[in-house]
Write an enzyme that holds these catalytic residues in place. Sequence first.
Site, short mmCIF file in Angstrom:
data_model
loop_
_atom_site.label_atom_id
_atom_site.label_comp_id
_atom_site.label_asym_id
_atom_site.label_seq_id
_atom_site.Cartn_x
_atom_site.Cartn_y
_atom_site.Cartn_z
N LYS A 163 -5.28 10.83 0.85
CA LYS A 163 -5.45 9.48 1.41
C LYS A 163 -6.75 8.93 0.82
CE LYS A 163 -6.52 7.26 5.84
NZ LYS A 163 -6.71 7.48 7.29
N GLU A 219 0.82 -1.22 0.00
CA GLU A 219 0.00 0.00 0.00
C GLU A 219 0.85 1.26 0.00
OE1 GLU A 219 -1.53 1.93 3.39
OE2 GLU A 219 -1.30 0.17 4.67
N VAL A 246 -5.53 0.35 3.02
CA VAL A 246 -5.73 -1.09 2.92
C VAL A 246 -6.94 -1.39 2.03
CG1 VAL A 246 -6.39 -3.16 4.23
CG2 VAL A 246 -4.57 -1.66 5.08
N SER A 283 -13.29 1.70 10.20
CA SER A 283 -12.54 1.82 8.96
C SER A 283 -13.19 1.04 7.82
CB SER A 283 -11.11 1.31 9.17
OG SER A 283 -10.43 1.31 7.93
N ALA A 284 -13.15 1.65 6.64
CA ALA A 284 -13.63 0.97 5.43
C ALA A 284 -12.76 -0.24 5.10
CB ALA A 284 -13.67 1.94 4.26
N ASP A 285 -11.61 -0.37 5.76
CA ASP A 285 -10.78 -1.58 5.57
C ASP A 285 -11.59 -2.82 5.95
OD1 ASP A 285 -8.75 0.19 5.05
OD2 ASP A 285 -7.56 -0.29 6.83
N LYS A 289 -3.40 -1.55 15.78
CA LYS A 289 -2.93 -0.75 16.91
C LYS A 289 -4.00 -0.59 17.95
CE LYS A 289 -0.81 2.28 14.12
NZ LYS A 289 -1.74 1.67 13.34
N ASP A 305 -17.05 5.57 13.88
CA ASP A 305 -15.81 5.50 13.11
C ASP A 305 -15.31 4.05 13.01
OD1 ASP A 305 -13.43 5.84 11.82
OD2 ASP A 305 -12.66 7.41 13.14
#
Length: 304
Positions: free
Chosen positions: A87, A26, A107, A141-143, A160, A139
């Site tokens: 991003k 990435e 990602v 992540s779209a990952d 993390k 919130d």
Amino acid sequence: MLDKYLDINPEVAEAIKNKKAVVALESTIISHGMPYPQNVETARKVEEIVRSRGAIPATIAILNGKLKVGLTDEELEFLGNAKNVAKVSRRDIPFIVGKGLNGATTVASTMIIAEMAGIKVFVTGGIGGVHRNAQQTFDISADLTELAQTNVAVICAGAKSILDLGLTLEYLETHGVPVVGYGTDELPAFYTRQSGFKLVHRSDNANELAKIIKSKWDLNLQGGVVIANPIPEEYAMDFDYINDAIETALKEAKLRGVSGKETTPFLLAYIKRITHGKSLDANIQLVYNNAKVGAELAVELSRL
Ligand code: PSU
Ligand code: MN
């Protein structure tokens, strides 16, 4: 049709065509995850590691609106240095492409472009996840939604603890995404080998891992696989030390009203500052370690 948008470098295209081992990488980690020049040095070294283990590296980004698979050295340098690199997650792709702009892929978007190109294995540092307090902020992540639908195996060092790791695992389970501990029974927490969260699945070698992943896709079980590969012991950070730093960074982010896609880059940079660069050193080492495993997995998959 795709040719209009997708630009695969000749070496990578040849490898994909001949079913050789290829590893996607990435670019958000380069332009938003690490400072210059360590970002570019790390990106180069990761490509070297992948090559030394018998696979072809393909760093992915969007340049002048083109989905690029496999970057030149100049392009890597540009991404590591330029100010006008967005991003880019799934939702952003059409805007960066349609307007002919530059974007670093997360990602989620790296998985999308890797799948378009026919690449099955992707190496990163850490995946996005469910943020702490997502009950209020939403919130997530779209990952994670990408992992639910796109057939790419993602090698990472866990996630993390700026995230809520328990909720992240619950979300992945709901969406049927396997999380495989590579040589571990516990989800690694990026900077540390431990997180306190036990995993259900484990594999200890790349050949077995390749068979597991192939079975999933042969059976038409859509979606990705998370391979959670702990940071090597000698580079792992002290659990309490890094968690204190993370807590401090989270408070600071809240105080400054940081939100949305700025959150992860802000936290990474802040944690680096308050750990006097130690978090960055660990981050670099865990990515190298993931590159080794990713290349080995890609080689094993190409043999099945
Ligand atoms: N975790 C890291 N370093 C990173 C990222 C995550 O340790 O650079 C990046 C990855 O590109 C990941 C993205 O896909 O942050 C997740 O951002 P968000 O939470 O805004 O979806
Ligand atoms: Mn987010």
